[in-house]
Design an enzyme around this catalytic site. Sequence first.
Site, PDB file in Angstrom:
ATOM      1  N   ASP A  33      10.916 -36.610 -46.271  1.00  0.00           N
ATOM      2  CA  ASP A  33      11.099 -35.358 -47.010  1.00  0.00           C
ATOM      3  C   ASP A  33      11.062 -35.650 -48.505  1.00  0.00           C
ATOM      4  O   ASP A  33      11.603 -36.648 -48.978  1.00  0.00           O
ATOM      5  CB  ASP A  33      12.437 -34.716 -46.626  1.00  0.00           C
ATOM      6  CG  ASP A  33      12.512 -33.259 -47.055  1.00  0.00           C
ATOM      7  OD1 ASP A  33      12.476 -32.373 -46.179  1.00  0.00           O
ATOM      8  OD2 ASP A  33      12.606 -33.001 -48.284  1.00  0.00           O
ATOM      9  N   ILE A  34      10.432 -34.758 -49.246  1.00  0.00           N
ATOM     10  CA  ILE A  34      10.254 -34.955 -50.686  1.00  0.00           C
ATOM     11  C   ILE A  34      11.567 -34.801 -51.452  1.00  0.00           C
ATOM     12  O   ILE A  34      11.705 -35.319 -52.561  1.00  0.00           O
ATOM     13  CB  ILE A  34       9.183 -33.962 -51.213  1.00  0.00           C
ATOM     14  CG1 ILE A  34       8.535 -34.481 -52.483  1.00  0.00           C
ATOM     15  CG2 ILE A  34       9.739 -32.565 -51.387  1.00  0.00           C
ATOM     16  CD1 ILE A  34       7.252 -33.742 -52.853  1.00  0.00           C
ATOM     17  N   ASN A  91      14.458 -25.255 -38.562  1.00  0.00           N
ATOM     18  CA  ASN A  91      14.765 -23.905 -39.049  1.00  0.00           C
ATOM     19  C   ASN A  91      13.661 -22.944 -38.652  1.00  0.00           C
ATOM     20  O   ASN A  91      12.479 -23.238 -38.826  1.00  0.00           O
ATOM     21  CB  ASN A  91      14.899 -23.920 -40.578  1.00  0.00           C
ATOM     22  CG  ASN A  91      16.113 -24.705 -41.036  1.00  0.00           C
ATOM     23  OD1 ASN A  91      17.197 -24.548 -40.490  1.00  0.00           O
ATOM     24  ND2 ASN A  91      15.926 -25.562 -42.024  1.00  0.00           N
ATOM     25  N   GLU A  99      11.534 -22.642 -45.110  1.00  0.00           N
ATOM     26  CA  GLU A  99      10.734 -22.561 -46.337  1.00  0.00           C
ATOM     27  C   GLU A  99       9.244 -22.759 -46.070  1.00  0.00           C
ATOM     28  O   GLU A  99       8.412 -22.133 -46.729  1.00  0.00           O
ATOM     29  CB  GLU A  99      11.191 -23.627 -47.344  1.00  0.00           C
ATOM     30  CG  GLU A  99      12.575 -23.376 -47.916  1.00  0.00           C
ATOM     31  CD  GLU A  99      13.059 -24.554 -48.746  1.00  0.00           C
ATOM     32  OE1 GLU A  99      12.245 -25.465 -49.036  1.00  0.00           O
ATOM     33  OE2 GLU A  99      14.254 -24.557 -49.082  1.00  0.00           O
ATOM     34  N   VAL A 100       8.929 -23.670 -45.168  1.00  0.00           N
ATOM     35  CA  VAL A 100       7.521 -23.992 -44.915  1.00  0.00           C
ATOM     36  C   VAL A 100       7.142 -23.465 -43.528  1.00  0.00           C
ATOM     37  O   VAL A 100       7.751 -23.864 -42.522  1.00  0.00           O
ATOM     38  CB  VAL A 100       7.278 -25.514 -45.004  1.00  0.00           C
ATOM     39  CG1 VAL A 100       5.802 -25.826 -44.734  1.00  0.00           C
ATOM     40  CG2 VAL A 100       7.703 -26.064 -46.356  1.00  0.00           C
ATOM     41  N   HIS A 104       8.591 -27.785 -38.261  1.00  0.00           N
ATOM     42  CA  HIS A 104       9.000 -29.144 -38.614  1.00  0.00           C
ATOM     43  C   HIS A 104      10.413 -29.381 -38.123  1.00  0.00           C
ATOM     44  O   HIS A 104      11.268 -28.508 -38.232  1.00  0.00           O
ATOM     45  CB  HIS A 104       8.909 -29.403 -40.117  1.00  0.00           C
ATOM     46  CG  HIS A 104       9.508 -28.327 -40.978  1.00  0.00           C
ATOM     47  ND1 HIS A 104       8.895 -27.110 -41.176  1.00  0.00           N
ATOM     48  CD2 HIS A 104      10.661 -28.280 -41.681  1.00  0.00           C
ATOM     49  CE1 HIS A 104       9.642 -26.362 -41.962  1.00  0.00           C
ATOM     50  NE2 HIS A 104      10.727 -27.044 -42.277  1.00  0.00           N
ATOM     51  N   HIS A 106      13.580 -31.673 -38.837  1.00  0.00           N
ATOM     52  CA  HIS A 106      14.202 -32.610 -39.775  1.00  0.00           C
ATOM     53  C   HIS A 106      14.972 -33.651 -38.956  1.00  0.00           C
ATOM     54  O   HIS A 106      15.711 -33.295 -38.041  1.00  0.00           O
ATOM     55  CB  HIS A 106      15.234 -31.901 -40.665  1.00  0.00           C
ATOM     56  CG  HIS A 106      14.700 -30.813 -41.533  1.00  0.00           C
ATOM     57  ND1 HIS A 106      14.577 -30.945 -42.905  1.00  0.00           N
ATOM     58  CD2 HIS A 106      14.294 -29.547 -41.252  1.00  0.00           C
ATOM     59  CE1 HIS A 106      14.116 -29.812 -43.427  1.00  0.00           C
ATOM     60  NE2 HIS A 106      13.936 -28.944 -42.445  1.00  0.00           N
TER      61      HIS A 106
HETATM   62  P1  AMP Z   1      12.786 -25.862 -44.263  1.00  0.00           P
HETATM   63  O1  AMP Z   1      13.783 -25.173 -45.149  1.00  0.00           O
HETATM   64  O2  AMP Z   1      13.361 -26.219 -42.924  1.00  0.00           O
HETATM   65  O3  AMP Z   1      11.486 -25.084 -44.164  1.00  0.00           O
HETATM   66  O4  AMP Z   1      12.476 -27.255 -44.948  1.00  0.00           O
HETATM   67  C1  AMP Z   1      11.313 -27.541 -45.683  1.00  0.00           C
HETATM   68  C2  AMP Z   1      11.441 -28.968 -46.151  1.00  0.00           C
HETATM   69  O5  AMP Z   1      10.178 -29.405 -46.587  1.00  0.00           O
HETATM   70  C3  AMP Z   1      12.417 -29.176 -47.310  1.00  0.00           C
HETATM   71  O6  AMP Z   1      13.414 -30.117 -46.905  1.00  0.00           O
HETATM   72  C4  AMP Z   1      11.516 -29.710 -48.429  1.00  0.00           C
HETATM   73  O7  AMP Z   1      12.163 -30.671 -49.237  1.00  0.00           O
HETATM   74  C5  AMP Z   1      10.368 -30.306 -47.659  1.00  0.00           C
HETATM   75  N1  AMP Z   1       9.100 -30.406 -48.363  1.00  0.00           N
HETATM   76  C6  AMP Z   1       8.447 -29.434 -49.040  1.00  0.00           C
HETATM   77  N2  AMP Z   1       7.281 -29.891 -49.523  1.00  0.00           N
HETATM   78  C7  AMP Z   1       7.176 -31.174 -49.129  1.00  0.00           C
HETATM   79  C8  AMP Z   1       6.183 -32.195 -49.295  1.00  0.00           C
HETATM   80  N3  AMP Z   1       5.065 -31.981 -49.986  1.00  0.00           N
HETATM   81  N4  AMP Z   1       6.417 -33.401 -48.743  1.00  0.00           N
HETATM   82  C9  AMP Z   1       7.547 -33.642 -48.056  1.00  0.00           C
HETATM   83  N5  AMP Z   1       8.507 -32.731 -47.839  1.00  0.00           N
HETATM   84  C10 AMP Z   1       8.329 -31.510 -48.375  1.00  0.00           C
END
Ligand code: AMP
Length: 125
Positions: A33-34, A91, A99-100, A104, A106
Amino acid sequence: MSYDDQNIFAKILRGEIPCDKVYEDDHALAFNDIAPQAPVHVLVIPKGPYVSMADFSANGSDAEIAGFFRAVGTVARQLGLDEPGYRTIANHGRDAHQEVPHLHVHIFGGRSMRGMIPKPKPENG
Ligand code: AMP
């Protein structure tokens, strides 16, 4: 629930954006994770275009689902987390603050994690 192929994890899967890869097989890609929230914070994503756990569990093939969840366990094992333990979170949607919009999982590890989820704020329960 339509899939947006311009989301950042889709771009990572296509190689358009780099990632700090820790594992890859036919069904899954895992990368750091970034913005890590634990000493170990890895994301595992399926290779298919699935928005979230809701989408994947409803529409993923048996092979994709089995392959993906085996990959989650394999990643954690390869990171040395089986013995000390780890937490997985996926999530889905607004209440979970996803967010994405590409599924995914974690994997958090490397420290003790008390408390299952954040306590509700008094004003919104
Ligand atoms: P979520 O809130 O479960 O959608 O988590 C999205 C996660 O993606 C967060 O923990 C971010 O830090 C992570 N994230 C977003 N962009 C990147 C990226 N380019 N590389 C790695 N992790 C990312």
